[in-house]
Design an enzyme around this catalytic site. Sequence first.
Site, short mmCIF file in Angstrom:
data_model
loop_
_atom_site.label_atom_id
_atom_site.label_comp_id
_atom_site.label_asym_id
_atom_site.label_seq_id
_atom_site.Cartn_x
_atom_site.Cartn_y
_atom_site.Cartn_z
N ARG A 116 0.97 -1.20 0.06
CA ARG A 116 0.18 0.44 0.20
C ARG A 116 0.96 1.68 -0.21
O ARG A 116 0.51 2.52 -0.98
CB ARG A 116 -1.23 0.46 1.05
CG ARG A 116 -2.20 -0.27 1.05
CD ARG A 116 -3.28 -0.19 2.19
NE ARG A 116 -2.45 -1.63 2.62
CZ ARG A 116 -3.02 -2.59 2.44
NH1 ARG A 116 -3.41 -2.59 1.45
NH2 ARG A 116 -2.13 -3.40 3.35
N THR A 117 1.29 1.63 0.59
CA THR A 117 2.01 2.63 1.29
C THR A 117 3.27 2.73 0.00
O THR A 117 2.97 4.18 -0.64
CB THR A 117 3.27 2.83 2.08
OG1 THR A 117 2.99 1.78 3.57
CG2 THR A 117 4.02 3.73 2.78
N LYS B 182 25.42 -4.57 0.34
CA LYS B 182 26.46 -4.67 0.35
C LYS B 182 27.24 -4.02 1.86
O LYS B 182 28.26 -3.78 1.20
CB LYS B 182 27.17 -3.87 -0.81
CG LYS B 182 26.79 -4.55 -2.11
CD LYS B 182 27.19 -3.80 -3.63
CE LYS B 182 26.48 -3.49 -4.57
NZ LYS B 182 26.79 -2.78 -5.68
N ARG C 162 11.14 3.71 3.83
CA ARG C 162 10.49 2.81 4.52
C ARG C 162 11.83 2.04 4.79
O ARG C 162 12.58 1.08 4.31
CB ARG C 162 9.65 1.68 3.76
CG ARG C 162 9.52 0.16 5.26
CD ARG C 162 7.73 -0.33 5.13
NE ARG C 162 6.75 0.40 5.15
CZ ARG C 162 5.56 0.21 5.23
NH1 ARG C 162 5.48 -1.20 5.08
NH2 ARG C 162 4.84 1.02 5.51
N HIS D 160 5.18 5.82 11.62
CA HIS D 160 4.43 5.90 10.24
C HIS D 160 3.43 7.33 9.26
O HIS D 160 2.07 7.48 10.37
CB HIS D 160 3.74 4.38 10.23
CG HIS D 160 2.89 4.23 8.91
ND1 HIS D 160 3.83 4.31 7.43
CD2 HIS D 160 2.62 3.13 8.24
CE1 HIS D 160 3.43 4.46 6.32
NE2 HIS D 160 2.49 3.10 7.09
#
Lengths: 305, 137
Positions: A51-52, A80, A101, A129
């Site tokens: 969704r986000t 890495k 995120r 959030h």
Amino acid sequence: MRSLISILDLSVQEIDELIAVANDIIDNPKNYAEKCHGKKLATLFFEPSTRTRLSFEAAMYELGGNVLGFSEAQSSSAAKGESVADTVRTVSCYADIIAMRHPKEGAPLVASMNASVPIINAGDGGHNHPTQTLTDLLTIQREKGRLNNLTVGFCGDLKFGRTVHSLIEALSRYTGIKIILISPEELKLPSYVKQDVLQKHNIEYVQTTDLEAVMPELDILYMTRVQRERFFNEEDYLRLKDSYILTPEKLQTAKSDLAILHPLPRVNEIAVAIDADPRACYFRQVLNGKFVRMALILKLLEECV
Amino acid sequence: MKIDSIKNGIVIDHIKAGEGMKIYNFLNLDKQDCTVALIKNATSKQMERKDIIKVDCFIDLTALGYIDPNITINVIRDGELVEKYHPELPEKIVNVVRCKNPRCITTTEQELPHVFKLTDAGRQVYRCIYCETKAER
């Protein structure tokens, strides 16, 4: 240059302005179609999201901008061993704004300390959030016409649910808010949230385990998922999860203008039969998320004209 | 027991008995070149027993209030007591305590400083700036 890391980075006035812009975008989408022409949003998703990420990308496209980025850490230089600071310094060279995120709490704050473009926290582990909270606030405002004088019930996992904590923090800055906390004993709101937010702002609140008993009082019902893995005892989980499945029968005593919200994804805590009920707002809430992210991108990219 | 009085430096008094070594380590006094004395279990009218630290030079005490805001700092110049105060709670402490939240970004990015901010002076609560976890004393 502003970033958005926590919902508390925004004043109540700024939140109200974002909601006003989001409402104007909904009413007049063509006025915004080219607002971010030539601008690029980087979506740096170090863990999966449906969704986000899509909401951010759709938001930027609808503003006339472009999107670049990655959707898992394995496809970035983080695999890495590159630091968050170095990653965002690099991406700042390519993009005008970054939505990030990250599974580690505080990673977007570290990003904001090192990037030369605005950072939007799109979720950092179980911590913050803020764009979900903006989504929730826009939805409440659109459904109820106000963000004050509301009785808001939070139901389910109130202990680990980051969206619950952030929304309580945001609502505590409005007047006439009453909070009803509905959860099993094992998943009650943490005491620090009660002390630092509810008691600090003198917010009236009630704790209960009985959803049906408080249903007639509620203006908003914010459902969350009760997570099996949180329970030590399977019997307790089975007993408790059933009490928080919202069914049409349990809504019989609810107000006719109740608004049912859920941050999604849903598993079984809201019966599918409720989806057709006009009081079910959770899919409208998803749509609102795109509009409020558009408003936020515009605000942070002040030069977007 | 006789310990020479200091000329220019500080006396950290009213340290809870047994806490002196903790403050000695916290202030990195082992790295000081000047004379340092740690007195344990001194007799005290107020506290019955207390620890005292005497440092014969001036050092940074900014974060000392985090450890114990009730201790007394005496500033000595030319052998005279010129100032006496309790340390204030610092607004921010850097690399004094480590964040113990395993989900905090500081656990994977080792070069990040561990920074805690005072969020509730009344209850002396410090929280990690990254993940907001409460500092454990």
